[in-house]
Design an enzyme around this catalytic site. Structure first.
Site, PDB file in Angstrom:
ATOM      1  N   LYS A  38       0.844  -1.203   0.000  1.00 27.73           N
ATOM      2  CA  LYS A  38       0.000   0.000   0.000  1.00 27.73           C
ATOM      3  C   LYS A  38       0.879   1.253   0.000  1.00 27.73           C
ATOM      4  CE  LYS A  38      -0.234  -0.061   5.057  1.00 27.73           C
ATOM      5  NZ  LYS A  38      -1.022  -0.524   6.214  1.00 27.73           N
ATOM      6  N   ARG A 137     -10.688   0.091  15.312  1.00 25.58           N
ATOM      7  CA  ARG A 137     -10.577   0.804  14.044  1.00 25.58           C
ATOM      8  C   ARG A 137     -11.462   0.005  13.101  1.00 25.58           C
ATOM      9  NH1 ARG A 137      -4.686   1.699  11.343  1.00 25.58           N
ATOM     10  NH2 ARG A 137      -5.171  -0.424  10.720  1.00 25.58           N
ATOM     11  N   TYR A 267      14.629  31.469   5.477  1.00 23.52           N
ATOM     12  CA  TYR A 267      13.423  32.175   5.901  1.00 23.52           C
ATOM     13  C   TYR A 267      13.425  32.443   7.400  1.00 23.52           C
ATOM     14  CZ  TYR A 267      11.024  31.396   1.440  1.00 23.52           C
ATOM     15  OH  TYR A 267      10.660  31.401   0.127  1.00 23.52           O
ATOM     16  N   MET A 315      10.456  25.024   0.553  1.00 27.09           N
ATOM     17  CA  MET A 315       9.678  24.078  -0.254  1.00 27.09           C
ATOM     18  C   MET A 315      10.590  23.202  -1.124  1.00 27.09           C
ATOM     19  SD  MET A 315       6.626  24.822  -2.974  1.00 27.09           S
ATOM     20  CE  MET A 315       5.577  25.673  -1.808  1.00 27.09           C
TER      21      MET A 315
HETATM   22  C1  LIG Z   1      -0.334  -1.506   6.886  1.00 25.34           C
HETATM   23  C2  LIG Z   1      -0.955  -2.726   7.398  1.00 25.34           C
HETATM   24  C3  LIG Z   1      -0.193  -3.890   7.572  1.00 25.34           C
HETATM   25  C4  LIG Z   1       1.314  -3.915   7.422  1.00 25.34           C
HETATM   26  O1  LIG Z   1       1.886  -3.384   8.592  1.00 25.34           O
HETATM   27  P1  LIG Z   1       3.477  -3.306   8.788  1.00 25.34           P
HETATM   28  O2  LIG Z   1       3.637  -2.857  10.187  1.00 25.34           O
HETATM   29  O3  LIG Z   1       3.965  -2.312   7.804  1.00 25.34           O
HETATM   30  O4  LIG Z   1       4.016  -4.656   8.519  1.00 25.34           O
HETATM   31  C5  LIG Z   1      -0.848  -5.033   7.957  1.00 25.34           C
HETATM   32  N1  LIG Z   1      -2.183  -5.042   8.162  1.00 25.34           N
HETATM   33  C6  LIG Z   1      -2.946  -3.939   8.023  1.00 25.34           C
HETATM   34  C7  LIG Z   1      -4.409  -4.028   8.278  1.00 25.34           C
HETATM   35  C8  LIG Z   1      -2.358  -2.742   7.649  1.00 25.34           C
HETATM   36  O5  LIG Z   1      -3.106  -1.659   7.508  1.00 25.34           O
END
Ligand SMILES: *Cc1c(COP(=O)(O)O)cnc(C)c1O
Length: 374
Positions: A38, A137, A267, A315
């Site tokens: 992801k 969650r 800045y 930036m």
């Molecule tokens: C991001 C995520 C993972 C992976 O977690 P890591 O700590 O990066 O290994 C696993 N399960 C869910 C539901 C996640 O959102």
């Protein structure tokens, strides 16, 4: 030769592969490793990383959204199963089916939506059901009995996996993970009692893998593939993963100059030179993902030595102290994250100074920073 970009990351395919193999050896041959790619593989580039992992034999990928899954399919990844951990919203249902993505389902209502979708397309669709075991969650809080009843009404939506997620897997000063495992296992037992068999069971992500708390027959590894596991709190067992960061982040010097004592840098004039100094101006700033919080706090590696960031990060530009070296000139590269000579700067070290976590540092390296695979 340096890549022809002002700021770039070098991603080591070999190191990603080594990290994946290490995760596999830690969990053992009976546990499958789902690779979490992801957020563009935590900034490493999802397509390229996925290709490396598939070549190593990975059969499952995980993403957050339908959109991320579609991008992998459109990039030519037709073979692997892809779990969409964030589930789907009504307008994403069609793409979910069309691109053969597997949703994580978080409520019984969503299970009915999926059944409706699959019935409409007149074909079965597998899904993984997420149990909220105490993180509060995503995930259903329904009891096994209710889940069993909802499943009995689903003809096309087929339960393939059962999953949960831990909130505090590296924290041994609380019983939260033990409590979550107990609740998850109670649901598993309850489902078995109402005649529901599940093929795949997964709970652990990187930290649970690292500290040996992998429940079930699959794990979801993200951070570990990129070379990181969180330090433990409390009385933890030995950490099992032997992994290394796969990403180096560099930026080119645009200018090198000498400034007199008392000169104000950047800045707001937030840095005043306490003595005559040599400074360098880097072609990377907060728009590239250099945290603004690192202004006057962070370090980079220049000519093999850690050296401070001077003044406020702009930036597109960051000013650094080059008083220790005469070897660098415009066009030369400085390391924002990585190893150079004896000096080392990883995402966890940067995160501590920036007041955040390593995940955040990696994910914030912006799209403008070119990814180069080595
Ligand atoms: C991001 C995520 C993972 C992976 O977690 P890591 O700590 O990066 O290994 C696993 N399960 C869910 C539901 C996640 O959102």
């Amino acid at each position: 030769m340096l890549p022809p970009f002002r700021s770039y990351v070098l991603v080591s395919r070999q190191q990603i592969a080594r990290n994946y193999r290490n995760v596999r050896s830690v969990v053992g041959p009976d546990v499958e490793v789902m690779c979490v790619v992801k957020a563009d593989a935590y900034g490493h580039g999802a397509l390229e990383v996925a290709r490396v992992l598939l070549a190593e034999g990975a059969g499952w990928l995980a993403v957050s959204s339908v959109d991320e899954g579609v991008q992998l399919r459109c990039g030519g990844l037709h073979q692997p199963r892809i779990l969409v951990m964030g589930g789907f919203l009504p307008y994403e249902g069609e793409a979910l089916m069309e691109y053969s993505l597997t949703p994580a389902i978080h409520s019984l209502a969503q299970m009915r939506d999926l059944e409706h979708l699959a019935a409409g397309a007149a074909r079965p669709i597998p899904f993984h059901l997420k149990i909220d075991s105490g993180m509060n969650r995503l995930g259903t809080r329904a009891a096994a009995q209710q889940i069993g009843e909802a499943l009995a009404e689903a003809r096309h939506a087929r339960l393939e996996g059962l999953m949960t997620h831990f909130a505090s897997a590296a924290d041994y000063s609380t019983t939260q993970t033990d409590d979550q495992i107990a609740r998850f296992n109670a649901v598993r037992t309850g489902l078995r009692q109402v005649g529901v068999e599940v093929k795949i069971v997964h709970a652990a992500s990187t930290n649970a893998i690292g500290y040996g708390r992998s429940e079930g027959n699959m794990v979801r590894a993200g951070h570990a593939l990129y070379g990181y596991v969180s330090p433990a709190r409390g009385d933890a067992p030995r950490q099992l993963l032997e992994i290394q960061p796969a990403l180096t982040w560099q930026a080119k010097l645009l200018a090198v100059k000498d400034i007199p004592e008392g000169a104000l840098v950047g800045y707001g004039g937030s840095f005043r030179a306490p003595r005559p100094m040599r400074i360098g101006v880097l072609g990377a700033g907060y728009a590239d993902g250099v945290f603004h919080r690192l202004s006057n706090r962070g370090k980079v590696i220049a000519d093999g030595k850690l050296t401070p960031i001077l003044g406020t990060i702009s930036m597109d530009l960051t000013t650094i102290d080059l008083s220790h070296t005469a070897a660098l000139a415009p066009g030369d590269a400085v390391t924002l994250l990585g190893v150079e000579g004896e000096a080392r700067l990883d995402a966890q070290q940067i995160a501590r100074v920036a007041g955040t976590i390593s995940y955040n540092i990696l994910c914030c390296i912006s799209a403008r920073v070119r990814r180069v695979y080595v």
